[in-house]
Design a protein around this motif. Structure first.
Motif, PDB file in Angstrom:
ATOM      1  N   ASN A 113       0.851  -1.192   0.000  1.00  0.00           N
ATOM      2  CA  ASN A 113       0.000   0.000   0.000  1.00  0.00           C
ATOM      3  C   ASN A 113       0.886   1.241   0.000  1.00  0.00           C
ATOM      4  O   ASN A 113       1.823   1.336   0.792  1.00  0.00           O
ATOM      5  CB  ASN A 113      -0.903  -0.008   1.239  1.00  0.00           C
ATOM      6  N   ASP A 115       0.308   5.203   0.379  1.00  0.00           N
ATOM      7  CA  ASP A 115      -0.634   6.286   0.652  1.00  0.00           C
ATOM      8  C   ASP A 115       0.121   7.608   0.660  1.00  0.00           C
ATOM      9  O   ASP A 115       0.522   8.111   1.714  1.00  0.00           O
ATOM     10  CB  ASP A 115      -1.330   6.031   1.995  1.00  0.00           C
ATOM     11  N   GLY A 149     -12.087  -8.145   1.349  1.00  0.00           N
ATOM     12  CA  GLY A 149     -12.948  -7.759   2.461  1.00  0.00           C
ATOM     13  C   GLY A 149     -12.180  -7.368   3.710  1.00  0.00           C
ATOM     14  O   GLY A 149     -12.602  -6.483   4.462  1.00  0.00           O
ATOM     15  N   ARG A 150     -11.035  -8.002   3.933  1.00  0.00           N
ATOM     16  CA  ARG A 150     -10.266  -7.732   5.146  1.00  0.00           C
ATOM     17  C   ARG A 150      -9.400  -6.483   5.027  1.00  0.00           C
ATOM     18  O   ARG A 150      -9.232  -5.745   6.004  1.00  0.00           O
ATOM     19  CB  ARG A 150      -9.399  -8.942   5.484  1.00  0.00           C
ATOM     20  N   TRP A 151      -8.824  -6.214   3.842  1.00  0.00           N
ATOM     21  CA  TRP A 151      -7.831  -5.142   3.735  1.00  0.00           C
ATOM     22  C   TRP A 151      -8.232  -3.954   2.867  1.00  0.00           C
ATOM     23  O   TRP A 151      -7.588  -2.912   2.926  1.00  0.00           O
ATOM     24  CB  TRP A 151      -6.509  -5.713   3.200  1.00  0.00           C
ATOM     25  N   ALA A 152      -9.260  -4.066   2.051  1.00  0.00           N
ATOM     26  CA  ALA A 152      -9.555  -2.998   1.086  1.00  0.00           C
ATOM     27  C   ALA A 152      -9.800  -1.654   1.757  1.00  0.00           C
ATOM     28  O   ALA A 152      -9.450  -0.598   1.209  1.00  0.00           O
ATOM     29  CB  ALA A 152     -10.762  -3.385   0.228  1.00  0.00           C
ATOM     30  N   ARG A 153     -10.377  -1.659   2.944  1.00  0.00           N
ATOM     31  CA  ARG A 153     -10.692  -0.397   3.623  1.00  0.00           C
ATOM     32  C   ARG A 153      -9.431   0.383   4.002  1.00  0.00           C
ATOM     33  O   ARG A 153      -9.507   1.579   4.289  1.00  0.00           O
ATOM     34  CB  ARG A 153     -11.537  -0.671   4.868  1.00  0.00           C
ATOM     35  N   GLU A 154      -8.284  -0.276   4.009  1.00  0.00           N
ATOM     36  CA  GLU A 154      -7.039   0.412   4.350  1.00  0.00           C
ATOM     37  C   GLU A 154      -6.464   1.199   3.174  1.00  0.00           C
ATOM     38  O   GLU A 154      -5.487   1.934   3.341  1.00  0.00           O
ATOM     39  CB  GLU A 154      -6.007  -0.604   4.850  1.00  0.00           C
ATOM     40  N   LYS A 156      -6.838   4.010   0.036  1.00  0.00           N
ATOM     41  CA  LYS A 156      -7.591   5.207  -0.327  1.00  0.00           C
ATOM     42  C   LYS A 156      -8.370   5.001  -1.628  1.00  0.00           C
ATOM     43  O   LYS A 156      -9.418   5.609  -1.840  1.00  0.00           O
ATOM     44  CB  LYS A 156      -6.634   6.394  -0.477  1.00  0.00           C
ATOM     45  N   THR A 158      -9.574   1.894  -4.718  1.00  0.00           N
ATOM     46  CA  THR A 158      -9.856   0.463  -4.826  1.00  0.00           C
ATOM     47  C   THR A 158      -8.600  -0.311  -5.190  1.00  0.00           C
ATOM     48  O   THR A 158      -7.973  -0.043  -6.223  1.00  0.00           O
ATOM     49  CB  THR A 158     -10.936   0.207  -5.895  1.00  0.00           C
ATOM     50  N   GLY A 184     -17.146  -2.307  -4.543  1.00  0.00           N
ATOM     51  CA  GLY A 184     -16.862  -3.211  -3.441  1.00  0.00           C
ATOM     52  C   GLY A 184     -17.122  -4.672  -3.721  1.00  0.00           C
ATOM     53  O   GLY A 184     -16.983  -5.516  -2.828  1.00  0.00           O
TER      54      GLY A 184
END
Length: 629
Positions: A113, A115, A149-154, A156, A158, A184
């Motif tokens: 990732n 950011d 589902g586990r990491w996508a929210r981390e 900014k 997709t 999603g």
């Protein structure tokens, strides 16, 4: 534009990572640099490299392939595998390539990732792959959904997920899968780095069962459409978009055939070149092949596809803006020619419902679909001929392979069910089905213990001691060539007869053209302009197309210097080649005296002529790719 290629080295054993920079000029992309890194680490570390070409993120359609390189566990040599569209999000990491080494202490997900910061954040997180694979929707699809589902929210923006299935644990021909996510949710346009078994390498050598990546880095990508349009007008008198639309006609919709995509166009043009029932059809006469093709393919298998997929315009891209919309769908099922050929007619399946079930089972398991179909059809013939019993393979029935009385729906459904049972047996290593060291090793073992006829029916290309590859599904001599990399289109696959020495030269030339595409990260579906324009684009942007082409040819030569192809070990390979040549003479009326000479040589001394033919191809390859000083 950037004149540096940035490689993120990640050690899965320690989670240590660093960035190494390479100058553009000596290196140009993921293939030539991947070959360098693989060779540099040989004997110390097994590395798996994946990355994009220098034009990723640009306005050029098809320029966002994710290219994988390294030593292939199933081929037994350096290999290149490409995945559509997955490079677009990878470009947001701000690096050009990841080079993975070491082995994680436990099965893990690699999280990459970026950011806004200067560095990519690297995390290794342990997971239970068997538990995930066993959950809905199953296998590689469950792994993708779990990781997203586990990491996508981390992230900014997709991210994208690369995942393997249980085939990576059980065999040497596990693939790497990915699919674009939208709102999603995963789409059904899954993309694969299938050939070469890099899924098995990722899992068995590095203990990585998935990679999730994404970022917010904005590179200096080429975005000037007006300038690009001028380049295209100078060569084609058309703008970029117009030329690309024309070049991708086959993959979108070709009005000449009333269909589109690799499945539609290839099956519309096959005729008597149909390969069915583990290539037994190459031994038939032309009327038998054409009759089967019309009754079971044209009037049923292809008709279903055209009515359900083409007429209803069920199609998507691989995840990047592209007019080809080559992902042809029927609901959740994606239809490509070669998987639906090897796990279609080659297995005795001529119905879309049956083929969908069989292909889905293989895809969920995470197999290289082409190789999976080649193995399944071989095992089915061994059952059909009584060379192996159902209990030997952990299944309950025999295939229905009576071509004359074949019921397109009922018999296809039966054979697909048998194919799914065989897949389950392979994953569980039931009976004699231990494919942990590959299908060639299994064929050799069974030929010794159960009879040589078993091995004689397995059509594959041999490389090094245990390397193997099911050939591409085109009935021609080029598909059986002794190239350093096979299973891709690094060979001439035209349907004309070419004397073997010249065929070797054409193979080498085709390899160089394909390397141009792969090293720049271009999808080969855009080759109608990209092969010609690539050197011009390099010249306009980096000012050194001569050096680029020099590196490409040197890369082809270096790959060929590692060529350890082995003469055909299966008698059916010789049937395949001789059948092709006889069809050229007797059906298509080819009067080439070289063709007649070779047919007579095969009829006089089948094995001796086959060895001569094979080595003549090899000579043509070597004399083209070897530089003499």
């Amino acid at each position: 534009m950037e004149k540096i290629i940035k490689v993120l080295h990640v050690d899965a054993g320690t989670a240590f990572y660093r960035v190494e920079r390479f100058p553009v000029g000596p290196f140009w992309g993921p293939v030539d640099l991947g070959l360098h890194l693989t060779g540099r680490e040989a004997g110390r570390h097994g590395v798996l490299n994946f990355g994009t070409g220098l034009l990723a993120g640009s306005i050029f359609p098809g320029s966002n392939r994710l290219i994988f390189t390294g030593h292939s566990p199933c081929w037994g040599g350096f290999y290149v595998s490409a995945m559509g569209g997955a490079g677009l999000i990878f470009d947001d990491l701000g690096v050009n390539m990841v080079s993975l080494r070491g082995r994680a202490p436990s099965p893990s997900v690699l999280v990459l990732n970026r950011d806004h910061g200067e560095e990519v954040q690297v995390e290794l997180a342990p997971v239970d792959p068997n538990k995930i694979w066993a959950s809905a929707p199953g296998g590689v699809y469950a792994m993708m959904d779990h990781v997203f589902g586990r990491w996508a929210r981390e992230f900014k923006q997709t991210p994208r997920v690369l995942a393997v299935g249980p085939a990576a644990a059980a065999t040497d021909f596990g693939a790497i899968a990915s699919a674009p996510y939208q709102d999603g949710k995963t789409t059904h346009a899954d993309c694969w780095a299938g050939r070469g078994g890099f899924g098995s390498k990722l899992y068995r050598e590095h203990n990585i069962c998935a990679v999730i990546y994404g970022g917010t880095c904005l590179d200096d990508d080429f975005r000037d459409r007006a300038v690009a349009d001028e380049w295209f007008r100078q060569r084609y008198e058309k703008k970029l978009a117009a030329k690309d639309f024309e070049a991708t006609t086959k993959y979108r919709f070709d009005p000449k055939f009333g269909t589109g995509g690799t499945f539609g166009v290839n099956y519309s043009t096959l005729g008597g070149r149909l390969m069915a029932f583990n290539y037994r059809s190459v031994l038939w006469d032309e009327p038998a092949r054409t009759a089967l093709n019309k009754r079971l393919v044209t009037d049923h298998y292809l008709k279903q596809f055209n009515e359900e997929t083409i007429a209803k315009k069920q199609q998507r891209t691989c995840g990047e803006p592209c007019p080809a919309v080559c992902k042809k769908l029927n609901g959740e099922f994606k239809k490509d020619y070669e998987p639906y050929q090897t796990m279609g007619p080659l297995c005795g399946v001529f119905d879309q419902r049956a083929a969908e079930k069989l292909n889905r089972r293989a895809d969920a398991a995470g197999f290289d679909a082409i190789s999976a179909g080649g193995v399944l059809s071989w095992l089915m013939e061994c059952l059909h001929e009584g060379l192996l019993r159902p209990e030997d393979l952990g299944v309950k029935s025999l295939p229905r392979w009576d071509a004359e009385r074949f019921d397109a729906v009922a018999d296809s459904a039966h054979n697909a069910e048998l194919g799914m049972e065989l897949i389950d047996s392979i994953l569980a290593s039931r009976g004699v089905l231990d494919l942990s060291l590959g299908a060639r090793k299994l064929a050799r073992r069974l030929s010794r213990s159960r009879g040589a006829e078993i091995g004689r029916r397995f059509v594959f290309l041999a490389n090094a001691r245990n390397g193997w590859m099911v050939p591409n599904q085109y009935w021609n001599a080029g598909a059986l060539s002794p190239m350093a990399i096979m299973g891709k289109y690094y060979m001439y696959y035209g349907f004309d007869f070419v004397p073997p020495r010249e065929l070797g030269r054409l193979n080498a030339g085709r390899m160089i053209q394909e390397l141009i595409m792969d090293d720049l990260g271009f999808c080969r579906f855009h080759r109608g302009w990209a092969e010609e324009m690539a050197p011009d684009i390099v010249q306009h942007i980096w000012g050194d197309s001569a050096r680029f082409l020099e590196v490409i040819k040197a890369t082809a030569g270096r790959i060929n210097s590692r060529n350890v192809a082995v003469f055909w070990e299966s008698d059916r390979n010789i049937d395949y080649l001789l059948g092709f040549m006889k069809r050229k003479r007797d059906v298509e009326g080819d009067k080439n005296p070289e063709l007649e000479r070779w047919i007579k040589a095969f009829e006089a001394d089948r094995r001796g002529a086959a060895i001569d033919f094979w080595f003549e191809i090899r000579k043509g390859i070597s004399e083209t790719l070897t530089t003499l000083y």
